[in-house]
Scaffold this motif. Structure first.
Motif, PDB file in Angstrom:
ATOM      1  N   ILE A 136     -10.088   9.746  33.193  1.00  0.00           N
ATOM      2  CA  ILE A 136     -11.524   9.498  33.190  1.00  0.00           C
ATOM      3  C   ILE A 136     -11.913   8.686  31.963  1.00  0.00           C
ATOM      4  CG2 ILE A 136     -13.778  10.642  33.106  1.00  0.00           C
ATOM      5  CD1 ILE A 136     -11.683  12.936  34.481  1.00  0.00           C
ATOM      6  N   VAL A 170     -19.902  11.610  34.210  1.00  0.00           N
ATOM      7  CA  VAL A 170     -19.150  11.926  35.413  1.00  0.00           C
ATOM      8  C   VAL A 170     -19.169  13.419  35.676  1.00  0.00           C
ATOM      9  CG1 VAL A 170     -17.537   9.995  35.237  1.00  0.00           C
ATOM     10  CG2 VAL A 170     -17.014  12.155  34.097  1.00  0.00           C
ATOM     11  N   ASP A 171     -18.780  13.761  36.864  1.00  0.00           N
ATOM     12  CA  ASP A 171     -18.658  15.164  37.215  1.00  0.00           C
ATOM     13  C   ASP A 171     -17.347  15.294  37.986  1.00  0.00           C
ATOM     14  OD1 ASP A 171     -18.903  17.722  37.991  1.00  0.00           O
ATOM     15  OD2 ASP A 171     -20.890  17.522  38.911  1.00  0.00           O
ATOM     16  N   ILE A 172     -16.333  15.787  37.308  1.00  0.00           N
ATOM     17  CA  ILE A 172     -15.009  15.815  37.895  1.00  0.00           C
ATOM     18  C   ILE A 172     -14.512  17.250  37.977  1.00  0.00           C
ATOM     19  CG2 ILE A 172     -12.631  14.916  37.720  1.00  0.00           C
ATOM     20  CD1 ILE A 172     -14.663  12.653  37.748  1.00  0.00           C
ATOM     21  N   GLY A 173     -14.048  17.633  39.140  1.00  0.00           N
ATOM     22  CA  GLY A 173     -13.538  18.992  39.270  1.00  0.00           C
ATOM     23  C   GLY A 173     -12.223  19.006  40.021  1.00  0.00           C
ATOM     24  N   HIS A 174     -11.367  19.894  39.623  1.00  0.00           N
ATOM     25  CA  HIS A 174     -10.083  20.006  40.307  1.00  0.00           C
ATOM     26  C   HIS A 174      -9.741  21.470  40.442  1.00  0.00           C
ATOM     27  CE1 HIS A 174      -5.855  19.237  41.225  1.00  0.00           C
ATOM     28  NE2 HIS A 174      -5.691  20.361  40.578  1.00  0.00           N
TER      29      HIS A 174
END
Lengths: 468, 366
Positions: A397, A402-406
Motif C-alpha cells: 500500500i 485507504v481501507d484495506i482488510g485481510h
C-alpha cells in the motif's frame, strides 16, 4: 465426541476421462523452433504482423527463466509437447454437422444440455481449433461479435491488432511468452457501447490429443456502459503424457461497463494448467470473476484485475478443491491504480487425500489511488492430515487514504457442527457433506444455475460414500 | 562484514515483482565493531545465574538444533563471531523471579557499534522476565546487531521485552528466537521506535506438547525509516498455541514490511494459531507491505490471520474533536490507546515513560 478421520475417496471421473481415438489431420513434429511457429502461422493464413509477434514471443520464451516460486514444474519438457493439433473437422455453424465422435464426447460432457434456447452461443474448442460455433441472430443485430480468434484476426484485424497481448505482454512470464508464440483457438467477443447481453455467452473447450498443449486465446472487449457475462469451462480426458495448458485471457472493460467472467475448470489429473488471465477496468467499470478449480495436476492461476479508471471495481470469488496428487496454486491479484477503486477477493479452498491447495494473492494500491478499498477473505478446509493448505497473500500500500482488510482462516470440519446436525437426525456422512457444500456456497451462488448444479455435483461426487 | 542480502526470507517464496521474498541491508555494517559499556547484571543470585555468553558456548551449541534461526544464516554467523557483548542467563528450576532482569545498552561516540548475543535458559517450571533496552545518547548513527535465544524447559514461563530507541540514523539487525518445551510459555514484546533501517526477526518453535508462544510487536516509522519484520510461529507439537499481535503507525515517507507466518506442521493436532496486524497510515507517502502467511499440513488445527490498514477512523476522530480536542491531540490519543495494551506489558516504568515520550514527540510531526 471421538475424533473421526475423514476419508474422502477419489472421484470416479468416468465421463470426464473418456477419450476419442486420436484422429487429427495435421500435427507438427515435437519440439519448438522458429520453423514450427512459422508453420503454425502459415497454416492459419495469418497476417504478417501476427507471425512477427509469434517469432518475437518465441525469443522472449527462450530468454525468460522458469519461475523460482510455486509448484515444481520439473516434469515439464517442452521438447516433448506437441504444441499444435488441428482437429479433423472444419468450422461448423450447426450442431447437426459436427462429427459423431466429437459430438458424442461433448454430449457426455453435457454440452448440448447447456445449449439451450436461453444461451446465446457455444464456441466449443476441440483440440486446438474451434469446431462448433453459433451466435444468436439477435446478438448479431445488436452488433455483438462472438467468433473464434482465428477468424477475428482476419475479419476484425485492426481491432485485434490494437488489443492482442497488449494487456498480457509476452515478457510477463515464460508461459505467456510460449502462448504468444504458439497460441491457437479461443474466443473473441466484442460488445458495442450500451449493449447489454442478457444471456451468458459460453465456451466449452477441451484437450484430446496425447501430449498436446492447448494455448487458446480469449479476447473480450466490453465497450462503454455495455454488459456481458462470459462462461468458460473445460474438461479433458486423462492421458499418461504430461499435458500443458497455457491459455491467455485478456479482458478490456471500458467506462461504466460490467463483465462477469466465470470458469469451472475441470482438467484431467495429468494437466499442467498454467493459465494467465487479466482484466483492465476503466472508470466506473466492473470485472467480476467467478472461478472454480477442480481438475489438473498442477495449476498456477491468478486472475489479475487492473483498476485503471476512477471508481473501477473488481470482485473475485474462487473455489479450489485439491485431491490426491493435485497441487493447485491459485489466487487473485488486484492493482488499484486510480482513486476510489474497490476490490473484493473471497476464496474457499478444500484439500483432501494428500492434495495441496494454495491461495496466493496480491493487492497493490498505488500512490495516486486514494480512497481505495480492498478486502480479502480466504478460508481453507482440510479434510485430513495428509493434505496441505497454504495461504500466501501480500499487500502493498503506497498511500494513506485507504481501507484495506485481510482475513484468513484455516481448519477442519468442526466436531460440534457435525454433532449438532447429527442430533437433528442427519447422518454423520450427510452432515459432513452438508458442511462442505455450505462452505462452497458463497461461490456456487455466483454461478448460473446449470453451472452451480455442475459444481455441486462435482463436490458431491468428490465426497460421496466415503466421508466419515 | 559488508552489507548483506537475503535477509528475513519468507519460508515460501512468492512473485518476485512484489519484492517481499527477502530484504537486504541498504547501509553498510561498520568495519570496526566497538562497544565497551557493558550492562551490569552479572552474578549468581538465588534463582538465576548470569555469565558472559562465551563461557557457555558448549552448552549452547548442544541446544542450537532446537531453534529456527535468525535474520539469515550469514547474519547469525556474523553475530556469534563478532559479538562484543552478551550473556548467558540461566533461571533455576522452580525459581520464580519477581523482578525483571534488565539490560541497558546505550550507544555513544566511543561505543558506536554493538553486537550482542544472549541466551536465556529457563529450567523447568521457572519464571522470569528479561528486559533489554537499546538507546543512544546524543550521538548520530550507530549500529546494533543482535540475537537473543530463549530455551524454555517444561512448564517455564519467560517474557522477553526488547525496546529499541536508537538514534534515527542508526542501523539495526536483530533477532529473537525461542524453543519451547512442554507446557512452557515464551512471550516476546518487541518495540521498534528508532533506527533509519531496522531488520528484525522473531521465530518461535512450539516444540513441546501444549507449549505456547506469543509475539507482541509495536513499531513507529517516520521520516525515511525502513522497518522490516519477519515473524514466524512454528506449531510442531500437539496442542501448541501461538499468537502474533502487531500494531504500528507509519508517518512521513516511512516504509514497513511485515511478514508473519503461522506454520502448522503435520502432527500438531489441536494446535491453534492466530495472527493480527494493524497499521495506521498517517501520511500519503508511506509504503506499507504485509505478507501474512499461513502454512498448514495438519487438519486438526485452527488458524486465523487478519491484517488491516488505513487511516484513523473518521468517526472516532470527529467524536473526540467534538469534545474540544484538536485534530492532532485526538490522533495522539487514538494512537496511544491503540498502543496501550502492548506498552502495558513492559514491566519497567522508566522504559514505559521513555516510549510514551518518544511517541508523543514523533506524533508532533502529524
Amino acid at each position: 465426541m471421538e475424533k473421526n478421520k475423514t476419508v474422502v475417496a477419489d472421484i470416479d471421473r468416468g465421463m470426464y476421462d473418456i477419450k476419442n481415438e486420436d484422429r487429427y489431420s495435421y500435427k507438427v513434429s515435437q519440439g519448438l523452433t522458429p520453423e514450427i511457429v512459422t508453420k503454425i502461422s502459415q497454416e492459419k493464413n495469418e497476417p504478417e504482423w501476427m507471425l512477427d509477434f509469434r517469432l518475437h514471443s518465441l525469443k522472449v520464451y527462450e530468454d525468460v527463466p522458469l519461475p523460482d516460486w510455486g509448484p515444481s514444474l520439473e516434469e515439464l519438457d517442452m521438447n516433448n509437447i506437441v504444441t499444435y493439433v488441428r482437429p479433423h473437422t472444419v468450422m461448423k455453424g450447426n450442431w447437426q454437422e459436427v462429427p459423431a465422435d466429437i459430438k458424442n464426447t461433448f454430449e457426455r460432457l453435457g454440452i448440448p444440455q447447456a445449449e439451450q434456447e436461453s444461451l446465446a452461443g457455444v464456441g466449443a474448442q476441440y483440440d486446438s481449433e474451434v469446431v462448433y460455433h453459433s451466435v444468436k441472430e439477435s446478438l448479431r443485430k445488436q452488433g455483438v461479435i462472438y467468433t473464434d480468434m482465428e477468424t477475428a484476426v482476419k475479419e476484425y484485424e485492426p481491432m485485434v491488432k490494437e488489443y492482442f497481448m497488449k494487456l498480457v505482454p509476452p515478457q510477463d512470464h515464460k508461459f505467456v511468452a510460449l502462448h504468444g508464440a504458439v497460441w491457437s483457438g479461443g474466443s473473441f467477443v466484442y460488445v458495442p457501447e450500451g449493449v447489454t447481453v442478457d444471456i451468458p455467452l459460453q465456451s466449452y473447450f477441451r484437450l484430446n490429443s496425447p501430449g498436446a498443449g492447448q494455448f487458446e486465446h480469449t479476447l473480450i472487449i466490453v465497450e462503454k456502459n455495455a454488459k456481458l457475462h462470459f462462461i468458460e469451462g473445460c474438461s479433458a480426458p486423462k492421458y499418461n503424457v504430461t499435458n500443458l495448458h497455457a491459455g491467455c485471457v485478456e479482458l478490456y472493460v471500458k467506462e461504466g461497463a460490467t463483465l462477469r467472467y466465470s470458469t469451472i475448470e475441470n482438467w484431467s489429473r495429468n494437466m499442467l494448467n498454467l493459465n494467465t488471465k487479466r482484466a483492465l477496468v476503466e472508470k466506473n467499470g466492473a470485472i467480476e470473476w467467478v472461478s472454480g478449480s477442480f481438475g489438473s495436476k498442477i495449476s498456477m492461476l491468478y486472475p489479475m484485475s487492473i483498476l485503471k479508471g476512477e471508481g473501477a471495481r473488481a470482485d473475485f470469488n474462487g473455489i479450489t478443491f485439491a485431491g490426491q496428487g493435485q497441487h493447485l496454486d491459485t489466487g487473485a491479484k488486484v492493482v488499484h491504480a486510480a482513486p476510489y477503486t474497490s476490490s473484493n477477493i473471497s476464496t474457499r479452498s478444500i484439500s483432501k487425500n494428500g492434495g495441496i491447495a494454495v491461495y496466493r494473492g496480491a493487492v497493490k494500491v498505488t500512490a495516486n489511488a486514494h480512497h481505495s478499498k480492498a478486502s480479502v477473505n480466504c478460508e481453507s478446509l482440510m479434510l485430513d492430515d495428509s493434505s496441505r493448505s497454504d495461504t500466501l497473500p501480500s499487500m502493498d500500500i503506497l498511500n494513506d487514504e485507504v481501507d484495506i482488510g485481510h482475513e484468513a482462516r484455516i481448519g477442519r470440519i468442526s466436531d460440534e457442527a457435525v454433532f449438532y446436525l447429527m442430533s437433528r437426525g442427519i447422518s454423520e456422512q450427510e452432515a459432513k457433506a452438508m458442511i462442505v457444500r455450505g462452505f462452497a456456497e458463497p461461490i456456487a451462488k455466483e454461478l448460473p444455475l446449470e453451472y452451480a448444479v455442475e459444481m455441486n455435483n462435482l463436490i458431491n461426487l468428490e465426497l460421496e460414500g466415503t466421508i466419515g | 562484514m559488508e552489507s548483506i542480502d537475503k535477509l528475513n526470507a519468507i519460508p515460501v517464496r512468492t512473485w518476485k515483482w512484489l519484492g517481499v521474498n527477502e530484504t537486504r541491508l541498504a547501509g553498510r555494517i561498520p568495519e570496526k565493531i566497538k562497544y565497551d559499556r557493558q550492562p551490569l547484571i552479572e552474578g549468581n543470585t538465588a534463582g538465576y545465574m548470569v555469565a558472559p555468553i562465551a563461557a557457555h558456548s558448549d552448552q549452547i551449541r548442544f541446544m542450537t538444533k532446537k531453534f529456527a534461526g535468525g535474520v539469515s544464516q550469514a547474519a547469525d554467523e556474523f553475530i556469534s563471531s563478532q559479538r562484543n557483548s552478551g550473556y548467558f542467563i540461566e533461571i533455576s528450576e522452580d525459581a520464580k523471579l519477581t523482578k525483571p532482569l534488565t539490560l541497558y545498552y546505550e550507544l555513544d561516540a566511543k561505543n558506536p557499534s554493538l553486537v550482542d548475543d544472549h541466551f536465556i535458559f529457563a529450567r523447568e517450571n521457572s519464571e522470569a522476565t528479561v528486559v533489554i533496552y537499546y538507546s543512544a545518547s546524543d550521538f548520530p548513527a550507530g549500529f546494533h546487531g543482535g540475537m537473543t535465544r530463549v530455551y524454555a524447559q517444561k512448564g517455564a514461563v519467560v517474557h522477553v521485552v526488547k525496546v529499541q530507541l536508537l538514534h534515527d540514523a542508526a542501523m539495526q539487525l536483530d533477532a529473537v528466537d525461542a524453543a519451547i518445551e512442554e507446557e512452557a510459555h515464551v512471550e516476546f514484546t518487541l518495540v521498534e521506535l528508532g533506527a533509519a533501517e531496522s531488520i528484525t526477526s522473531a521465530k518461535v518453535c512450539l516444540n513441546g506438547k501444549n507449549s505456547s508462544g506469543q509475539i507482541n510487536s509495536l513499531y513507529f516509522g517516520n521520516q525515511q525509516q525502513k522497518i522490516d519484520m519477519n515473524y514466524e510461529l512454528k506449531h510442531v507439537a500437539p496442542g501448541a498455541r501461538g499468537l502474533i499481535e502487531s500494531r504500528g503507525v507509519l508517518l512521513g515517507k516511512s516504509q514497513k514490511t511485515f511478514r508473519g507466518t503461522l506454520d502448522f506442521l503435520k502432527g500438531a493436532k489441536g494446535a491453534k494459531g492466530r495472527e493480527s496486524e494493524f497499521t495506521v497510515l498517517l501520511s500519503p507517502e508511506v509504503r506499507n507491505r504485509s505478507i501474512p502467511l499461513m502454512l498448514c499440513g495438519e487438519d486438526d488445527v485452527e488458524g486465523q490471520h487478519a491484517a488491516s490498514s488505513g487511516k484513523i477512523d473518521e468517526e472516532q476522530l470527529f467524536y473526540l474533536m467534538s469534545r474540544g480536542l484538536s485534530e492532532v491531540e485526538a490522533k495522539k490519543l487514538i494512537i496511544e490507546a491503540a498502543f496501550a495494551p502492548i506498552v502495558a506489558k513492559i514491566p519497567v516504568a522508566a522504559i514505559k515513560d521513555a516510549i510514551s515520550e518518544n511517541i508523543r514527540r514523533r506524533l508532533a510531526d502529524v
